[in-house]
Design a protein around this motif. Sequence first.
Motif, PDB file in Angstrom:
ATOM      1  N   PHE A  90       0.615  -1.105   0.008  1.00 29.93           N
ATOM      2  CA  PHE A  90      -0.081  -0.115  -0.003  1.00 29.93           C
ATOM      3  C   PHE A  90       0.722   1.339  -0.162  1.00 29.93           C
ATOM      4  CE2 PHE A  90      -2.059   3.283   2.895  1.00 29.93           C
ATOM      5  CZ  PHE A  90      -2.850   3.774   1.692  1.00 29.93           C
ATOM      6  N   GLY A  91       1.887   1.190   0.856  1.00 31.81           N
ATOM      7  CA  GLY A  91       2.734   2.479   0.888  1.00 31.81           C
ATOM      8  C   GLY A  91       3.962   2.782  -0.122  1.00 31.81           C
ATOM      9  N   ASP A  92       3.894   1.869  -1.056  1.00 32.14           N
ATOM     10  CA  ASP A  92       4.991   1.979  -2.068  1.00 32.14           C
ATOM     11  C   ASP A  92       5.056   3.279  -2.694  1.00 32.14           C
ATOM     12  OD1 ASP A  92       5.782  -0.742  -1.632  1.00 32.14           O
ATOM     13  OD2 ASP A  92       5.097  -1.504  -3.556  1.00 32.14           O
ATOM     14  N   ARG A  93       3.952   3.991  -2.697  1.00 37.49           N
ATOM     15  CA  ARG A  93       4.164   5.325  -3.601  1.00 37.49           C
ATOM     16  C   ARG A  93       4.242   6.515  -2.725  1.00 37.49           C
ATOM     17  NH1 ARG A  93      -0.712   4.380  -7.492  1.00 37.49           N
ATOM     18  NH2 ARG A  93      -1.599   3.397  -5.646  1.00 37.49           N
ATOM     19  N   ILE A  94       4.553   6.290  -1.373  1.00 36.34           N
ATOM     20  CA  ILE A  94       4.717   7.430  -0.333  1.00 36.34           C
ATOM     21  C   ILE A  94       6.006   8.288  -0.939  1.00 36.34           C
ATOM     22  CG2 ILE A  94       5.882   7.595   1.920  1.00 36.34           C
ATOM     23  CD1 ILE A  94       2.847   7.532   2.289  1.00 36.34           C
ATOM     24  N   PRO A  95       7.189   7.413  -1.143  1.00 38.82           N
ATOM     25  CA  PRO A  95       8.340   8.491  -1.647  1.00 38.82           C
ATOM     26  C   PRO A  95       7.736   9.247  -2.902  1.00 38.82           C
ATOM     27  CG  PRO A  95       9.081   6.132  -1.451  1.00 38.82           C
ATOM     28  CD  PRO A  95       7.456   6.152  -1.255  1.00 38.82           C
ATOM     29  N   GLN A  96       7.036   8.694  -3.804  1.00 43.89           N
ATOM     30  CA  GLN A  96       6.560   9.485  -4.743  1.00 43.89           C
ATOM     31  C   GLN A  96       5.659  10.762  -4.312  1.00 43.89           C
ATOM     32  OE1 GLN A  96       5.255   6.441  -7.417  1.00 43.89           O
ATOM     33  NE2 GLN A  96       3.789   7.824  -8.564  1.00 43.89           N
ATOM     34  N   LEU A  97       5.006  10.693  -3.341  1.00 40.09           N
ATOM     35  CA  LEU A  97       4.103  11.599  -2.884  1.00 40.09           C
ATOM     36  C   LEU A  97       4.954  12.885  -2.437  1.00 40.09           C
ATOM     37  CD1 LEU A  97       1.092  12.675  -2.061  1.00 40.09           C
ATOM     38  CD2 LEU A  97       2.039  11.893   0.263  1.00 40.09           C
ATOM     39  N   LEU A  98       5.866  12.116  -1.592  1.00 42.64           N
ATOM     40  CA  LEU A  98       7.066  13.354  -0.907  1.00 42.64           C
ATOM     41  C   LEU A  98       7.750  14.131  -1.910  1.00 42.64           C
ATOM     42  CD1 LEU A  98       7.735  11.103   2.147  1.00 42.64           C
ATOM     43  CD2 LEU A  98       6.355  12.952   2.084  1.00 42.64           C
ATOM     44  N   LYS A  99       7.826  13.547  -2.976  1.00 38.82           N
ATOM     45  CA  LYS A  99       8.833  14.008  -3.878  1.00 38.82           C
ATOM     46  C   LYS A  99       7.887  15.276  -4.827  1.00 38.82           C
ATOM     47  CE  LYS A  99      12.145  10.760  -5.495  1.00 38.82           C
ATOM     48  NZ  LYS A  99      12.423   9.828  -6.425  1.00 38.82           N
ATOM     49  N   SER A 100       6.554  14.813  -4.870  1.00 43.64           N
ATOM     50  CA  SER A 100       5.625  15.812  -5.786  1.00 43.64           C
ATOM     51  C   SER A 100       4.604  16.776  -4.911  1.00 43.64           C
ATOM     52  CB  SER A 100       4.940  14.943  -6.667  1.00 43.64           C
ATOM     53  OG  SER A 100       3.996  13.912  -5.838  1.00 43.64           O
ATOM     54  N   SER A 101       4.516  16.509  -3.731  1.00 50.64           N
ATOM     55  CA  SER A 101       3.425  17.225  -2.920  1.00 50.64           C
ATOM     56  C   SER A 101       4.165  18.478  -2.608  1.00 50.64           C
ATOM     57  CB  SER A 101       3.114  16.683  -1.680  1.00 50.64           C
ATOM     58  OG  SER A 101       2.726  17.478  -0.586  1.00 50.64           O
ATOM     59  N   PRO A 102       3.217  19.611  -3.079  1.00 49.31           N
ATOM     60  CA  PRO A 102       3.968  21.150  -2.624  1.00 49.31           C
ATOM     61  C   PRO A 102       4.228  21.256  -1.082  1.00 49.31           C
ATOM     62  CG  PRO A 102       1.855  21.170  -3.874  1.00 49.31           C
ATOM     63  CD  PRO A 102       2.018  19.593  -3.601  1.00 49.31           C
ATOM     64  N   ARG A 103       3.627  20.518  -0.211  1.00 54.48           N
ATOM     65  CA  ARG A 103       3.673  20.595   0.959  1.00 54.48           C
ATOM     66  C   ARG A 103       5.176  20.028   1.538  1.00 54.48           C
ATOM     67  NH1 ARG A 103      -0.159  21.063   5.287  1.00 54.48           N
ATOM     68  NH2 ARG A 103      -1.705  20.069   3.962  1.00 54.48           N
ATOM     69  N   PHE A 104       5.604  18.898   0.783  1.00 56.51           N
ATOM     70  CA  PHE A 104       6.581  18.210   1.173  1.00 56.51           C
ATOM     71  C   PHE A 104       7.966  18.494   0.299  1.00 56.51           C
ATOM     72  CE2 PHE A 104       2.736  16.063   2.998  1.00 56.51           C
ATOM     73  CZ  PHE A 104       3.188  16.281   4.303  1.00 56.51           C
ATOM     74  N   LYS A 105       7.866  18.659  -1.014  1.00 51.69           N
ATOM     75  CA  LYS A 105       8.866  18.421  -2.068  1.00 51.69           C
ATOM     76  C   LYS A 105      10.012  19.163  -1.792  1.00 51.69           C
ATOM     77  CE  LYS A 105       6.950  21.329  -5.572  1.00 51.69           C
ATOM     78  NZ  LYS A 105       6.113  21.387  -6.876  1.00 51.69           N
ATOM     79  N   GLU A 106      10.048  20.398  -0.960  1.00 55.88           N
ATOM     80  CA  GLU A 106      10.945  21.343  -0.911  1.00 55.88           C
ATOM     81  C   GLU A 106      12.145  20.705   0.285  1.00 55.88           C
ATOM     82  OE1 GLU A 106      11.435  23.990  -2.320  1.00 55.88           O
ATOM     83  OE2 GLU A 106       9.418  23.794  -3.181  1.00 55.88           O
TER      84      GLU A 106
END
Lengths: 263, 281
Positions: A90-106
């Motif tokens: 289920f969590g396999d795409r967490i790194p992807q989210l963190l790389k693309s989400s405006p809140r986290f990607k910085e």
Amino acid sequence: MSTLKKLQHDFVAMLQGQNTTFTEHIAKQNGLSTAQRGEIYQNAYQIRLKKVLEQDHEMLGLYLGDELFDHMVEEYLSQYPSRSASLREFGDRIPQLLKSSPRFKEHGILAEIALFERLLLHAFDAADSPTLQLAHLQSIEQSAWPNIVFQLHDSVQLLSCEYSAVESWQALKNGGSPPSPNQGGLRHWIVARAPDKRTGFYPLSQCHFQCLTSIEKGLPFGFVCEAAANVVGDQQQGTLQVMQLLQQGIELGWFIASPQGSQ
Amino acid sequence: MKNTPPPFVGFGLGLRTCYFEEILDTEPNVDWFEIISENYFVSGGKPWHYLSQIKERYPIVMHGVSMSIGSTSDVNFDYLAKLKKTIERVQPLWVSDHLCFSSLGEFNSHDLLPMPYTEESLDHLSQRLSIVQDYLQRPLILENVSSYLTYEVSEMSEWAFLAELHKRTQCQFLLDINNIYVSARNHDFAPQEFIDAIPESAIAQIHLAGHSDFGSHIIDTHDQPICDEVWQLFEQFAKARMPVNTMIERDDNFPSFKEIMAELEQARGLAPASWSKHEYA
Ligand SMILES: [Fe+2]
């Protein structure tokens, strides 16, 4: 659409917070209202998946703190609903989210910590196969060596970090505070499951990282030595480095048995 | 497909990671273990490392949570292929999953969502069951789920639905007495009425588990000891029925292995002498 199809469709939409008419399917009974009955399922859905992410990403959770972690879960649930029958993935795409989400990607370290934790999980239940032993190598004729192709064990994963993700993970694991995210350059790691089934990770020199990358690409021993020589700037030193790597890898189960071309 | 209850092999436990080492070290008096099928869809590592040793000493049964047999989406043959491969590797005594749906299209809720109890559902499940059993080349046992809602469209009670499904397909059930109790409290029916409606020929296995009581409703959390009411229902069942393979199911908030074994012994103690497995060996 059949009644059953429509009902299932509305149920699933309700779970994802997209449908407010699902309650019309629910029979009125004593006690809880129809809305409350629907909410039990919606809450259970969110709680269950949040728990999976908390378990899979314990140190990321500590690094982010509760509030940001909750935001991450919320974004993840809405953008990456589960598509796998197994919660393990289920969590396999967490790194992807963190790389693309405006809140986290910085904050590049977040995706790196998440990826590191995913690799640890992968190593935990990767396929078993007999590992390469020293005796295998001793039986190989000298002339055959340049053409031997070593193969990485399924649990082996290479990781290159721009930030101090692994060091931060380790500090948090030991109850300490993470170092500064910036470490001034790339660092390389190998994550693998040891023969005793324990998952481990080890820092890799630039030279060993290059060797393992060459092995991963399926290049034979001769090329691996060349890659090492290029890094250290000396043929003999390069070969020595590869032999050291092989020794460490055999002890820790990084290679699978019977390398190709060795018969 | 010939669907008759599997032979009585006794009292089992849900096999959970935290008990692996203790089981191997102490070889407890457990007649069989039930694994969660999907946990072994992975290729190797710790779960398989332990299971392969435990299965040399104990019979294993497989219990799935993700088949989603009631889903109106296309049959997920990718899932079934993984299940079949795992069955071949484990060689279980029997295989079960839940009478519910959990996925639709690509979306997976990872929950056991109840079916409406209608003619349409009966037709749908009968059809699905036959596809799945043909593919697996073995019977699939279905467990009743806990529920927190009932549907406007339902045309019959859950127990009438189960009895009818059995009549049409000869399918077997894994009766979870805790789930019956949870649903009974949430929907205000008598649990005994449910149990009485399920014929002997339809019951393959029993689950006993715990839940969380919130007063106005109960949630099936499987993280608490088995409650007195569920024990009483089991005792009455055991007195009235032929022996059925019975299991203690705990999925969270794991107590010491000793405590779980005490529940297993309690179940053995409540069953009459005719449930001693030796009489059926
Ligand atoms: Fe159950």
